[in-house]
Design an enzyme around this catalytic site. Structure first.
Site, PDB file in Angstrom:
ATOM      1  N   HIS A 188     -50.485  -3.690 -28.764  1.00 26.07           N
ATOM      2  CA  HIS A 188     -50.047  -2.394 -28.260  1.00 26.07           C
ATOM      3  C   HIS A 188     -50.860  -1.930 -27.071  1.00 26.07           C
ATOM      4  O   HIS A 188     -50.393  -1.151 -26.250  1.00 26.07           O
ATOM      5  CB  HIS A 188     -50.055  -1.366 -29.395  1.00 26.07           C
ATOM      6  CG  HIS A 188     -48.823  -1.475 -30.234  1.00 26.07           C
ATOM      7  ND1 HIS A 188     -48.846  -1.735 -31.580  1.00 26.07           N
ATOM      8  CD2 HIS A 188     -47.527  -1.414 -29.882  1.00 26.07           C
ATOM      9  CE1 HIS A 188     -47.610  -1.799 -32.027  1.00 26.07           C
ATOM     10  NE2 HIS A 188     -46.786  -1.605 -31.015  1.00 26.07           N
ATOM     11  N   GLU A 430     -22.358 -19.058 -24.587  1.00 23.77           N
ATOM     12  CA  GLU A 430     -23.635 -19.764 -24.421  1.00 23.77           C
ATOM     13  C   GLU A 430     -23.551 -21.208 -24.902  1.00 23.77           C
ATOM     14  O   GLU A 430     -24.567 -21.884 -25.018  1.00 23.77           O
ATOM     15  CB  GLU A 430     -24.778 -19.000 -25.084  1.00 23.77           C
ATOM     16  CG  GLU A 430     -24.528 -18.531 -26.485  1.00 23.77           C
ATOM     17  CD  GLU A 430     -25.672 -17.674 -27.061  1.00 23.77           C
ATOM     18  OE1 GLU A 430     -26.739 -17.567 -26.440  1.00 23.77           O
ATOM     19  OE2 GLU A 430     -25.478 -17.156 -28.166  1.00 23.77           O
ATOM     20  N   ASP A 454     -29.232 -20.302 -23.274  1.00 28.61           N
ATOM     21  CA  ASP A 454     -28.679 -21.339 -24.145  1.00 28.61           C
ATOM     22  C   ASP A 454     -27.602 -22.158 -23.445  1.00 28.61           C
ATOM     23  O   ASP A 454     -27.488 -23.360 -23.680  1.00 28.61           O
ATOM     24  CB  ASP A 454     -28.113 -20.710 -25.435  1.00 28.61           C
ATOM     25  CG  ASP A 454     -29.213 -20.471 -26.461  1.00 28.61           C
ATOM     26  OD1 ASP A 454     -30.070 -21.357 -26.617  1.00 28.61           O
ATOM     27  OD2 ASP A 454     -29.225 -19.398 -27.075  1.00 28.61           O
ATOM     28  N   CYS A 501     -26.273 -12.102 -19.584  1.00 30.95           N
ATOM     29  CA  CYS A 501     -27.439 -11.456 -20.204  1.00 30.95           C
ATOM     30  C   CYS A 501     -28.598 -12.425 -20.371  1.00 30.95           C
ATOM     31  O   CYS A 501     -29.635 -12.066 -20.920  1.00 30.95           O
ATOM     32  CB  CYS A 501     -27.061 -10.802 -21.523  1.00 30.95           C
ATOM     33  SG  CYS A 501     -26.479 -11.969 -22.750  1.00 30.95           S
TER      34      CYS A 501
HETATM   35  C1  PEP Z   1     -29.220 -16.599 -23.900  1.00 26.89           C
HETATM   36  O1  PEP Z   1     -29.132 -17.596 -24.621  1.00 26.89           O
HETATM   37  O2  PEP Z   1     -29.120 -16.640 -22.662  1.00 26.89           O
HETATM   38  C2  PEP Z   1     -29.465 -15.269 -24.505  1.00 26.89           C
HETATM   39  C3  PEP Z   1     -29.390 -14.168 -23.793  1.00 26.89           C
HETATM   40  O3  PEP Z   1     -29.812 -15.216 -25.800  1.00 26.89           O
HETATM   41  P1  PEP Z   1     -31.266 -15.624 -26.356  1.00 26.89           P
HETATM   42  O4  PEP Z   1     -32.172 -15.830 -25.176  1.00 26.89           O
HETATM   43  O5  PEP Z   1     -31.692 -14.500 -27.223  1.00 26.89           O
HETATM   44  O6  PEP Z   1     -30.969 -16.877 -27.098  1.00 26.89           O
HETATM   45 MG    MG Z   2     -28.876 -17.391 -26.758  1.00 26.34          MG
END
Ligand code: PEP
Ligand code: MG
Length: 559
Positions: A188, A430, A454, A501
């Site tokens: 923290h 993904e 992924d 994302c």
């Molecule tokens: C990804 O796979 O790009 C993703 C956003 O999920 P994570 O990184 O949590 O697997």
């Molecule tokens: Mg992922």
């Protein structure tokens, strides 16, 4: 000149005299008490005082560093009154007749040892919290005040480690940077340093000698380097870097409130990725337009048993309410592979990245899935919710997951529990299978969000965890980019929106590509929002689109 290497946990360059943190030392006396009840009352008074002080600290932290920092002290308040902790102290006072100071010291050591032995890094970091809470109670019992800074000028603060309460109590106008011997990036103290925007370096070990006290040091939080008595060239270089960063921060600040719009008028949404309610403060302070990925598995990872529906509901509701009507996409549980949770009792697998993970677990364990979907729909009444399923490969998986949503909606209706009718349902793209089938999958959902971490791993058959694979794990690979274009085209043909994302969303080298292929949303870490906005606003898509799209298919790039 002496150069010391540690780990940077909060970026920025700071320069000033080195100052070692003065910690009040008190020896804890141990003795047998005659009146156990009186001693227990003495502990309870000190505990109540500690809880009161922590409440005041929470308010101070809220004013200086926001809700996330305040929450830390609110958690400390709960820790001070934790039943197991209190019972352990009570046993030592009432059964062993030990004085309160010694009973708290022993209990703190026992709990800290227990946390430190846990596998999970987050839980390990809680050892520092229990020690911190306990030393507050002990100083109230002994009347010894805690340490501080006694310097007329601002300094670079050095310490073996700093407890969060020590960090927040320090006079910030006196601190230019932190350097600690130990500590962890998820501690923290590191979080507070980042939130307060103070450069910080941890883990320098015993390289920082007491004789350096008072000498000029320069810390570079982005490289983790600490320089004592820098030579002229190094000093000039680091001061120039500091000035550059200051200008950059100033410029980025001015972008707050401005649209994510290219020079030729194309808009894109810039949202944030979060791991829990504590991160919302960072989203809002960086002007994120919404949340494009809430990794809900962190709620599960922070519990030692399945989180209940109510527990999850409160967390989702808090995020939705704090975001005040801005869109929040919550991803359902994505465990397995690198994120293992003991209480799920999942059998060990030869190849976990390709094994029982994410939506597969949810479909195989409907009772776990059901609890989460109920919590999500209940929370939907408090904001604008999107639900997203991870690791999809087939249409039937999405249909089955949607059936669970329908079942939950019917249950809530029958129970008279309110929920929003406009919850968007989406999936992560993904896996190559999902990308290839995106024309068909687009008919099932309201949006796609491409998980490029992924997607790269599975497309290139390259373990994302394996640092040795280096240049083979290349998210810029044309195979990945062509899949993204295909997904985007299929989404738009079906009239649904598509985002990214994964980490690639914040990669400024690809912003032109994402704008050219028509990505609707980029969800990135809160700190990346403003640099990304700047890049978007500098781009003229119409001028680059043809070249970018041509490059995707060019022979040269296919090498
Ligand atoms: C990804 O796979 O790009 C993703 C956003 O999920 P994570 O990184 O949590 O697997
Ligand atoms: Mg992922």
């Amino acid at each position: 000149m002496i150069s010391i290497q540690g780990k940077g946990v909060s970026t920025g360059v700071a320069i000033g005299p080195l100052y070692f943190y003065q910690r009040a030392k008190s020896t804890i006396r141990r003795y047998e008490v005659e009146d156990e009840q009186a001693e227990w009352n003495r502990f309870k008074d000190a505990q109540a005082k500690a809880v009161e002080q922590l409440g005041e600290l929470a308010e101070k932290a809220r004013a200086e560093a926001g809700d996330e920092a305040a929450l830390l002290f609110e958690t400390h308040q709960l820790m001070a009154e934790d039943l197991d902790y209190e019972e352990a102290i009570q046993g030592l006072i009432q059964d062993d007749k030990l004085n309160a100071e010694a009973a708290v010291t022993d209990t703190a050591a026992q709990f800290a040892e227990m946390f430190a032995a846990m596998d999970d890094a987050y839980m390990q970091a809680r050892a520092a919290d229990v020690k911190d809470v306990s030393s507050r109670i002990i100083s109230i019992l002994t009347g010894v005040v805690q340490g501080g800074i006694d310097s007329p000028v601002p300094i670079i603060l050095a310490a073996d480690d700093l407890a969060p309460s020590e960090t927040v109590q320090l006079d910030k106008s006196k601190i230019l940077g932190f350097v600690t011997e130990g500590g962890s990036g998820s501690s923290h103290t590191a979080i507070l340093a980042r939130t307060m925007g103070i450069p910080a370096i941890i883990g320098v070990g015993d390289q920082l000698k007491p004789e350096y006290e008072g000498r000029e040091v320069i810390v570079d939080g982005s490289t983790g380097n600490v320089v004592v008595d820098a030579d002229e060239a190094t000093r000039t270089r680091l001061l120039a870097k500091q000035e550059e960063q200051r200008k950059m921060r100033e410029m980025l600040e001015q972008l707050k409130g401005k649209p994510n719009e290219t020079k030729d008028g194309q808009s894109i949404r810039v949202y944030c990725n979060i791991g829990g309610p504590d991160d919302v403060h960072a989203v809002l302070s960086n002007d994120g337009g919404g949340i494009g990925l809430f990794r809900s598995e962190f709620l599960y990872l922070n519990c030692d048993d399945y989180p209940s529906e109510d527990y999850q509901f409160e967390a989702y509701k808090q995020v939705l309410s704090d975001m005040d009507g801005k869109e929040v996409v919550i991803r359902t549980l994505d465990i397995g592979a690198d994120k293992q949770i003991g209480y799920f009792n999942l059998p060990a697998e030869e190849n976990p990245a390709m094994g029982n993970r994410a939506l597969r677990i949810c479909l195989n364990r409907p009772e776990v899935f059901h609890t989460q979907i109920r919590a999500l729909y209940r929370a939907s009444a408090f904001g604008k919710l999107g639900i997203m399923f991870p690791m999809v490969t087939s249409v039937w998986e999405v249909k089955e997951a949607k059936k669970m949503c329908e079942r939950v909606k019917a249950e809530l209706t029958a129970e008279g529990i309110p929920f929003a009718e406009d919850v968007e349902i989406g999936i992560m793209i993904e896996t190559p299978a999902a990308a290839v089938m995106s024309d068909r999958l687009a008919r099932e959902v309201d949006f796609f969000s491409c998980g490029t971490n992924d997607l790269t791993q599975y497309t290139l058959a390259c373990d994302r965890q394996n640092a040795d694979l280096g240049r083979f794990y290349n998210p810029h690979h044309p195979a990945v980019l062509r899949l993204l274009k295909m997904v985007c085209d299929n989404a738009h043909k079906q009239g649904i929106w598509v985002g990214i994302c994964g980490e690639l969303g914040a990669d400024l080298e690809l912003t032109e590509t994402f704008l050219s292929i028509g990505i609707d949303e980029l969800s990135v870490s809160p700190r990346s929002v403003l640099p990304l906005r700047q890049k978007i606003r500098e781009t003229d898509v119409s001028a680059v689109r043809e070249k970018v799209l041509g490059d995707l298919l060019s022979d040269e790039n296919a090498l």
